[in-house]
Write a protein that holds these residues in place. Structure first.
Motif, PDB file in Angstrom:
ATOM      1  N   TRP A 156       0.829  -1.204   0.000  1.00 11.76           N
ATOM      2  CA  TRP A 156       0.000   0.000   0.000  1.00 11.76           C
ATOM      3  C   TRP A 156       0.862   1.252   0.000  1.00 11.76           C
ATOM      4  N   LEU A 157       0.305   2.289  -0.578  1.00 16.47           N
ATOM      5  CA  LEU A 157       0.934   3.604  -0.557  1.00 16.47           C
ATOM      6  C   LEU A 157       0.250   4.423   0.527  1.00 16.47           C
ATOM      7  N   LEU A 186      -7.793  11.307  -7.228  1.00 20.10           N
ATOM      8  CA  LEU A 186      -7.054  10.103  -7.584  1.00 20.10           C
ATOM      9  C   LEU A 186      -7.630   8.841  -6.950  1.00 20.10           C
ATOM     10  N   GLY A 187      -8.644   9.002  -6.090  1.00 23.43           N
ATOM     11  CA  GLY A 187      -9.317   7.840  -5.520  1.00 23.43           C
ATOM     12  C   GLY A 187      -8.687   7.286  -4.273  1.00 23.43           C
ATOM     13  N   PRO A 232      -7.177  11.849   9.737  1.00 21.77           N
ATOM     14  CA  PRO A 232      -6.863  13.220   9.331  1.00 21.77           C
ATOM     15  C   PRO A 232      -5.418  13.344   8.844  1.00 21.77           C
ATOM     16  N   GLY A 233      -5.277  13.816   7.619  1.00 24.71           N
ATOM     17  CA  GLY A 233      -3.937  14.012   7.070  1.00 24.71           C
ATOM     18  C   GLY A 233      -3.244  12.744   6.621  1.00 24.71           C
ATOM     19  N   THR A 234      -3.965  11.617   6.601  1.00 27.22           N
ATOM     20  CA  THR A 234      -3.349  10.340   6.211  1.00 27.22           C
ATOM     21  C   THR A 234      -4.242   9.643   5.189  1.00 27.22           C
ATOM     22  N   TRP A 235      -3.680   9.379   4.023  1.00 29.99           N
ATOM     23  CA  TRP A 235      -4.427   8.797   2.908  1.00 29.99           C
ATOM     24  C   TRP A 235      -3.739   7.514   2.448  1.00 29.99           C
ATOM     25  N   VAL A 236      -4.502   6.629   1.810  1.00 27.28           N
ATOM     26  CA  VAL A 236      -3.970   5.329   1.423  1.00 27.28           C
ATOM     27  C   VAL A 236      -4.460   4.952   0.032  1.00 27.28           C
ATOM     28  N   ALA A 237      -3.647   4.164  -0.667  1.00 25.48           N
ATOM     29  CA  ALA A 237      -4.000   3.662  -1.995  1.00 25.48           C
ATOM     30  C   ALA A 237      -3.169   2.420  -2.274  1.00 25.48           C
ATOM     31  N   LEU A 288     -12.602   6.307  -8.706  1.00 28.26           N
ATOM     32  CA  LEU A 288     -13.238   6.005  -7.434  1.00 28.26           C
ATOM     33  C   LEU A 288     -12.704   4.707  -6.862  1.00 28.26           C
ATOM     34  N   ASP A 289     -12.525   3.719  -7.716  1.00 27.08           N
ATOM     35  CA  ASP A 289     -11.951   2.424  -7.331  1.00 27.08           C
ATOM     36  C   ASP A 289     -10.559   2.353  -7.950  1.00 27.08           C
ATOM     37  N   PRO A 290      -9.523   2.689  -7.180  1.00 23.57           N
ATOM     38  CA  PRO A 290      -8.179   2.763  -7.748  1.00 23.57           C
ATOM     39  C   PRO A 290      -7.501   1.404  -7.880  1.00 23.57           C
ATOM     40  N   GLY A 291      -8.255   0.413  -8.357  1.00 21.52           N
ATOM     41  CA  GLY A 291      -7.671  -0.917  -8.526  1.00 21.52           C
ATOM     42  C   GLY A 291      -7.536  -1.657  -7.217  1.00 21.52           C
ATOM     43  N   LEU A 292      -8.541  -1.568  -6.354  1.00 21.96           N
ATOM     44  CA  LEU A 292      -8.484  -2.237  -5.050  1.00 21.96           C
ATOM     45  C   LEU A 292      -8.428  -3.758  -5.224  1.00 21.96           C
ATOM     46  N   PRO A 293      -7.718  -4.449  -4.346  1.00 22.48           N
ATOM     47  CA  PRO A 293      -7.595  -5.918  -4.475  1.00 22.48           C
ATOM     48  C   PRO A 293      -8.948  -6.606  -4.355  1.00 22.48           C
TER      49      PRO A 293
END
Length: 300
Positions: free
Chosen positions: A118-119, A143-144, A150-155, A254-259
């Motif tokens: 994960w990023l 970018l989805g 707060p202040g922490t995002w994941v992809a 919206l769905d950034p290639g989720l597993p």
């Protein structure tokens, strides 16, 4: 309104911000699709007359076209330019970059596996620069990315180049730290992903898209009427393909290639991805023939 439904209005690869439900045909969204599919292969420039002609085939009148072009120009996506005394508009460098990013996200779909990692994006913006905080959040939402806190995002980790490129493009790379690694939390991946993204709203949007475009695929699977002229069929394919891409292009954001292993069973996104691939094979060649009749052959 859920997070995903709110994000459905995000520009995705279009940046015009007028895409709502799956059937949206906002003129600005259609114009961006035309540039993405056909304008770039003509050097990124299209004359106003050509845009009006193609948009007429989509049922959009000249006044709406000119108004939409003005707004896209105001947003910095189109630049006025004359070529051989013909008035027209060229894609801006930012628009070119956004559309190039969209090519990968929309037509070269990457779906991660849980083990791919994960990023994590952690950002900190001083209170005195709160406008940059809003821009950064808007960029990551487009970018989805999901929200951890707060202040922490994941992809999924494969989004790292797209995230870095987008942050650099808006001049905010220095406000974010990026990390790539495995998730080692106690909860299963399906639970954590459901906490980071609004999967129910995402599934609903996929289902709406399939409900709209499955009949289009069925119509093109039916035997052709011998009385139908080839030119008319190509014109219809053009309208159907532009509608397809315009309605589809925000969903991969919206769905950034989720597993799949982290998603509910029978995820409708898989069916939607197969459907858009089928429609591309059926419609894109015919649509290209129609555009060549209207605009002449593309460069090279």
């Amino acid at each position: 309104m859920s997070d995903a439904e709110a994000r459905s209005g995000s520009p995705g690869s279009s940046e015009e911000g007028e895409e709502g439900a799956a059937g949206s045909r906002a003129p600005r969204a259609l114009i961006v699709t035309l540039y993405g599919l056909y304008g770039r292969e003509r050097g990124g420039w299209m004359s106003i007359a050509d845009l009006v002609a193609l948009m007429d085939d989509l049922g959009v009148d000249q006044q709406a076209v000119r108004s939409s072009i003005f707004r896209l120009k105001k947003r910095g996506l189109l630049v006025a330019e004359k070529v051989d005394r013909a008035a027209g508009y060229r894609l801006s460098p930012d628009a070119e970059a956004i559309l190039a990013e969209g090519d990968t996200r929309i037509f070269q779909r990457t779906r991660a596996a849980v083990g791919d990692g994960w990023l994590l994006v952690v950002f900190s913006v001083p209170e005195a620069e709160r406008d940059k905080r809003h821009t950064l959040r808007t960029t990551l939402t487009r970018l989805g990315l999901g929200t951890v806190g707060p202040g922490t995002w994941v992809a999924p980790a494969h989004l790292e180049p797209a995230v870095v490129g987008a942050l650099e493009r808006v001049g905010l790379r220095g406000f974010a730290d990026l990390f790539v690694g495995a998730h080692v939390g106690a909860a299963p991946a399906a639970e954590t992903v459901a906490a980071w993204w609004d999967l129910a709203a995402m599934e609903k949007l996929y289902a709406e898209w399939v409900d709209r475009f499955a009949p289009v695929r069925a119509r093109w699977s039916a035997p052709a009427d011998a009385a139908d002229a080839a030119d008319a069929a190509d014109a219809q394919a053009f309208a159907d393909w532009v509608d397809t891409v315009t309605a589809w292009r925000r969903l991969p954001y919206l769905d950034p290639g989720l597993p799949l292993a982290a998603l509910p069973p029978d995820w409708t996104g898989v069916r939607a991805e197969a459907l858009v691939t089928d429609l591309r094979e059926v419609l894109a060649p015919r649509a290209r023939r129609h555009v060549a009749r209207v605009l002449g052959p593309a460069e090279g």
